[in-house]
Design a protein around this motif. Structure first.
Motif: not given
Length: 146
Positions: A127-139
């Motif tokens: 899901x887009x919100x999960x993808x964004x959260x993971x990208x934010x958490x793990x640069x």
């Protein structure tokens, strides 16, 4: 009577980054489209190590060798094309090169930045919100294990 345990398939997918910090999306073929794009990866073979399976799937789909890999500690329950339940593990990985030799499983590919992901409303299996959260958490530069 003992409770019966369910059987799941297993899958491994990666946010695969190149040296420029872009990650790879694979365009789904129209006849197999579940999502517009997906991350590289796929279903593991029985008893296959998840990281070895991830490396195999990425190589089969894209021709790219995977360098460093780090787990994201994110699992997703889904239903495989076969109808069986599947647990999918997500990883972050570094591509050895950004030269893609696409298999027949996909119609196209693109290397994108986080900003391009946000601006273009891509849809992937996560899901887009999960993808964004993971990208934010793990640069990407902070989590790749050497």
């Amino acid at each position: 009577m003992p409770e019966e345990r369910g059987q799941y398939l297993a899958g491994a997918f990666a946010f695969l980054f190149d040296q420029s910090g872009r990650f790879l999306l694979l365009e789904e073929r129209a006849d197999r489209r579940k999502y517009m794009f997906d991350l590289p990866g796929g279903t593991l073979q029985p008893f296959e190590d998840p990281i070895a399976g991830l490396r195999r799937e990425v190589r089969e789909e894209t021709g790219i060798e995977v360098g460093s890999v780090s787990p994201l500690c994110h699992l997703k329950y889904d239903v495989h094309d076969s109808g069986q339940p599947i647990l999918v593990a997500f990883y972050v990985a570094q591509a050895v090169s950004s030269s893609v030799q696409l298999s027949t499983e996909h119609a196209g590919h693109c290397w994108i930045t986080r900003e391009e992901y946000d601006a273009n409303q891509y849809t992937v299996s996560l899901a887009n919100e999960e993808t964004r959260r993971l990208l934010d958490t793990y640069p990407h530069s902070d989590f790749i294990l050497q």
